[in-house]
Structure formats: structure tokens, C-alpha cells
Design an enzyme around this catalytic site. Structure first.
Site, PDB file in Angstrom:
ATOM      1  N   HIS A 292       0.841  -1.211   0.000  1.00 42.89           N
ATOM      2  CA  HIS A 292       0.000   0.000   0.000  1.00 42.89           C
ATOM      3  C   HIS A 292       0.872   1.255   0.000  1.00 42.89           C
ATOM      4  O   HIS A 292       0.620   2.198  -0.773  1.00 42.89           O
ATOM      5  CB  HIS A 292      -0.917  -0.012   1.227  1.00 42.89           C
ATOM      6  CG  HIS A 292      -1.603   1.297   1.470  1.00 42.89           C
ATOM      7  ND1 HIS A 292      -2.815   1.624   0.904  1.00 42.89           N
ATOM      8  CD2 HIS A 292      -1.231   2.381   2.209  1.00 42.89           C
ATOM      9  CE1 HIS A 292      -3.158   2.843   1.282  1.00 42.89           C
ATOM     10  NE2 HIS A 292      -2.209   3.321   2.073  1.00 42.89           N
ATOM     11  N   GLU A 293       1.879   1.275   0.868  1.00 39.72           N
ATOM     12  CA  GLU A 293       2.765   2.441   0.904  1.00 39.72           C
ATOM     13  C   GLU A 293       3.482   2.622  -0.427  1.00 39.72           C
ATOM     14  O   GLU A 293       3.668   3.749  -0.903  1.00 39.72           O
ATOM     15  CB  GLU A 293       3.780   2.292   2.047  1.00 39.72           C
ATOM     16  CG  GLU A 293       3.167   2.238   3.435  1.00 39.72           C
ATOM     17  CD  GLU A 293       2.353   3.474   3.761  1.00 39.72           C
ATOM     18  OE1 GLU A 293       2.729   4.583   3.301  1.00 39.72           O
ATOM     19  OE2 GLU A 293       1.334   3.348   4.455  1.00 39.72           O
TER      20      GLU A 293
ATOM     21  N   GLU B  24      -5.530   7.228  -1.179  1.00 38.91           N
ATOM     22  CA  GLU B  24      -5.559   6.013  -0.365  1.00 38.91           C
ATOM     23  C   GLU B  24      -6.239   4.871  -1.115  1.00 38.91           C
ATOM     24  O   GLU B  24      -5.786   3.720  -1.068  1.00 38.91           O
ATOM     25  CB  GLU B  24      -6.269   6.284   0.963  1.00 38.91           C
ATOM     26  CG  GLU B  24      -5.539   7.234   1.888  1.00 38.91           C
ATOM     27  CD  GLU B  24      -4.142   6.761   2.261  1.00 38.91           C
ATOM     28  OE1 GLU B  24      -3.963   5.530   2.453  1.00 38.91           O
ATOM     29  OE2 GLU B  24      -3.240   7.606   2.335  1.00 38.91           O
TER      30      GLU B  24
ATOM     31  N   ASP C 196      -4.496   1.363  -2.151  1.00 38.64           N
ATOM     32  CA  ASP C 196      -5.111   0.077  -1.797  1.00 38.64           C
ATOM     33  C   ASP C 196      -5.226  -0.820  -3.026  1.00 38.64           C
ATOM     34  O   ASP C 196      -4.910  -2.021  -2.979  1.00 38.64           O
ATOM     35  CB  ASP C 196      -6.500   0.299  -1.205  1.00 38.64           C
ATOM     36  CG  ASP C 196      -6.464   0.704   0.263  1.00 38.64           C
ATOM     37  OD1 ASP C 196      -5.377   0.647   0.873  1.00 38.64           O
ATOM     38  OD2 ASP C 196      -7.529   1.084   0.798  1.00 38.64           O
TER      39      ASP C 196
END
Length: 415
Positions: A278-279, A356, A360
Site C-alpha cells: 500500500h505504501e 488512499e 489500496d
């Protein structure tokens, strides 16, 4: 009082009223849903954990409301209450009004004053709320040590930066704000490079990731994602808090990946890999560059506006000062700016939530969506993050999507 005074007071108080109304609405919404875990999380999060998260959120929001009121009171005292003029006059006999030393001292005094006003809320949050809910690991001694180090850094870095900004404003003619903008962008890029190596280690210990199996998995993920890192590190976040996280920091060749030790203690290898993916999604989608692309022109427009306001007598008199030097203009501008930019909060929050979702989706392609869902559920539970935020409050303030919506999107992705 002039027309600008009336406009400023109206905008400031309306903004405070809107903020308090949204916070109160959020607190009531969370408490109203305290006794039932959302269906999507019913099998994974016990009712007791859900209720703890609701109480934790309510406590933090209540403190935040008092903090917001104190911030507005401070702004009014410093502007219309004559506080800034008093500080200006107090330094004038010692340093000479309008001098570089006088301007730096004025701005530094405001910084210290703001810190003093915020200190009771920091203490209440750290040693009150965070300790009551089992998150605080900070000792009074460590708090004092951190404060001293932060103050020293502010003096060693902040004071020269302020001096250079004020010098540029006085030496570069009518387009001084363009020079200040160029310097400010360069300084921020430099800070992104030196922070991981020189600044962050002053506050935390960073050790290379020792788990060989996890390290191999992470390095394979980095290769798949095309991410070049200067190293994988574990940070002793447990010295200060039980909250867990992971992030990458730095810029260019200085990028490094950091895991909180608390995160590694809570998640299994699949979940850690999913969180890191995710990061890395933020990196792959160039979110940092996109945010800089918004920040750069916005800061240029604001500095140009400051350049114009600094030549308008009504700007100073309307905010309670008779002084009209550059340091006073800078102080007034940044005191009142948050009131006028508050309506932009939903726009910035929307952009962050969209990023975000993109991160994801990227993580779900590189790992498994189910692993990221499992990691998120654990983090929601262990960090006492509310599963039921007020929708309107969330749209205005939250940088991350609500838990229910975020998990639903991940579960709907192709497996």
C-alpha cells in the site's frame, strides 16, 4: 475597525462554529453507534474493542474542540487584542524596530507563545487520553528530552531560515516573494533528503530489518514494484506509543522504508507485505509529486498575495497593529490564513482519500486484497480507530476513507 476587520472576525468565528459543529456531530454519531459493531467487522472485532474505539474517539474529539477554541482565542488576542503589537514594541528598544534581528525575534516569540498555548493540550493528549486507553509509552523524562531536542532544532534550523526569508523580502525588490518561493521549495526538497538520515535518528533508533524471511519477501516486493531503497529499517516506535505503522521516507536516492516495531509485533508476514505494498502504491502513483504539484503553485499564489498585502495599510490596521514591517506582515498573514483557507479542507481531504484508494488497489495487485483487509482490521482494532465516523465530518477532515467503505472496496476487487 475597518471592513477587513469585520470580514476577518466573521470568517474566523464562522469557521470555528463550523468546526465545532462538525466535531460535535462526529462525537454524537460515534457514540450513537457505540453498541453495535458494523456487520463487515462483526466477526473480527469484539464489541468491547469497538466500544473502546468509540470512547477513545469521543475523548480525542472533546479535547480537539477545546484546542480549537484556544487557537481562535490566541489569534484574536494577538491581532485585535494588540498582542502582536505588544511583542513588536517590547523588542524594539533592544533590537531596533524593523531590523532583521527584531523581525526574527518577533516571529520566534510567536512560535514560543503558540507552543506554550498548545502545551496543555499536548500533555492532556499524551499523559491523559493516550495513557487512559493504553497507548502512551512516553515517560515525563522522554517528553522533556524530546521537547529540548525539538527546541534546539527549531533554533538551529528555524532561526537562520527566518532570517534568510526576511533578508530576501528586504533585499529583492518588489518581486521578493518569487525569491522566497524558490528558496522555500528548495528548502522543503532538501529537508526530505536530510530528514531520514540526520533528523529522525535524533528521536528514534533505526535498526536494519533482522527477520531474514520477511526481508527476502520485502525485497522481492520492492523488485516487482521497481522501488529502489537505501535500506529496510525498524523504528522503536514502542518507546512512545503502542500505535503501529509503516512508511517510506526521503526523496530520490535517500528513500528508505521504515516499520514500527509495534507493527511487526501485530501483523504476520503476509499482512506486513500487504501494508508495505500500500505504501509503495503511493510511490507508484506519484502521490508525493502530485501533492508537490499542488503545493508549489498554491504557495506561490499565497506569497504573491502576501507581497501585495504587505503594502496595504488597511491590512495592518484592520488586524490591530500600527507596525507595518515585513516580519509583522508575515506574522499577521500566517495568523489569519487558516481562517480563510478552512473551506479548502474538504478538497484536500478528498484528494488524500482518493490517493488512499489508489494505493489500496495497487497493493491488491501486488499482494492479496484479503491480506491487506486482515492487516487493516487488526490496525483498526489495536489502534482504537472508529469504524463509524460521521459521514459529513469524515468528508471534511479525514485523510483516509472510512473503514467500512475502504474494506468494501478491497473486497470487491478481482481476486
Amino acid at each position: 475597525m475597518n471592513a477587513f476587520t469585520a470580514l476577518f472576525v466573521c470568517v474566523l468565528l464562522l469557521g470555528l462554529a463550523a468546526r465545532l459543529a462538525l466535531m460535535q456531530r462526529h462525537r454524537h454519531h460515534v457514540q450513537a453507534h457505540r453498541d453495535r459493531v458494523p456487520e463487515a467487522f462483526a466477526d473480527a472485532i469484539p464489541l468491547a474493542s469497538h466500544q473502546r474505539a468509540a470512547d477513545y474517539t469521543a475523548a480525542r474529539v472533546g479535547l480537539g474542540m477545546r484546542d480549537a477554541v484556544a487557537g481562535v482565542v490566541l489569534v484574536l488576542v494577538l491581532t485585535l487584542g494588540g498582542g502582536l503589537q505588544f511583542i513588536h514594541d517590547a523588542w524594539a528598544p533592544l533590537l531596533g524596530a524593523g531590523s532583521l534581528a527584531h523581525g526574527v525575534s518577533l516571529l520566534a516569540t510567536l512560535g514560543v507563545l503558540g507552543w506554550l498555548v498548545d502545551l496543555p493540550f499536548v500533555l492532556a493528549r499524551t499523559f491523559g487520553i493516550e495513557r487512559r486507553f493504553g497507548f502512551n509509552r512516553m515517560t515525563p523524562r522522554l517528553f522533556v528530552t524530546d521537547t529540548v531536542r525539538q527546541g534546539a532544532l527549531a533554533a538551529l534550523i528555524g532561526l537562520p531560515v527566518l532570517a534568510l526569508l526576511l533578508w530576501l523580502a528586504g533585499a529583492m525588490g518588489e518581486l521578493w516573494w518569487l525569491w522566497v518561493w524558490a528558496f522555500w521549495l528548495g528548502f522543503n526538497l532538501l529537508a526530505m533528503i536530510i530528514w531520514p538520515t540526520f533528523i529522525a535518528p535524533l528521536f528514534n533508533t533505526f535498526t536494519p530489518l533482522a527477520d531474514s524471511a520477511l526481508k527476502a519477501r520485502v525485497e522481492a516486493l520492492l523488485t516487482r514494484c521497481g522501488f529502489q531503497s537505501k535500506g529496510l529499517f525498524v523504528m522503536d516506535g514502542s518507546r512512545r506509543s503502542a500505535h503501529g505503522n509503516a512508511y517510506f521516507t526521503g526523496f530520490g536516492a535517500a528513500k528508505r522504508i521504515v516499520f514500527f516495531d509495534t507493527l511487526l509485533a501485530k501483523l504476520n508476514a503476509d499482512e506486513v507485505e500487504a501494508v508495505l505494498a500500500h505504501e509503495l502504491g503511493h510511490f507508484r502513483h506519484h502521490h508525493i509529486i502530485k501533492r508537490l504539484a499542488v503545493l508549489a503553485p498554491t504557495s506561490l499564489v499565497l506569497l504573491a498575495l502576501l507581497g501585495w498585502l504587505a503594502s496595504q495599510p488597511w491590512f495592518f490596521t484592520g488586524l490591530g497593529t500600527s507596525a507595518n514591517d515585513m516580519a509583522t506582515a508575515l506574522a499577521l498573514f500566517f495568523l489569519v490564513l487558516p481562517a480563510f483557507t478552512f473551506p479548502l479542507a474538504p478538497v484536500l481531504s478528498h484528494m488524500s482519500r482518493r490517493h488512499e484508494f489508489e494505493a489500496d488497489a495497487y497493493a491488491a495487485k501486488q499482494t492479496r486484497a484479503s491480506d491487506l483487509v486482515a492487516a487493516l482490521v487488526k490496525l483498526y482494532r489495536d489502534n482504537a480507530s472508529t469504524l463509524t465516523p460521521d459521514p459529513l465530518y469524515s468528508r471534511v477532515f479525514d485523510s483516509h476513507p472510512p473503514a467500512v467503505l475502504r474494506v468494501a472496496r478491497l473486497q470487491a476487487l478481482p481476486h
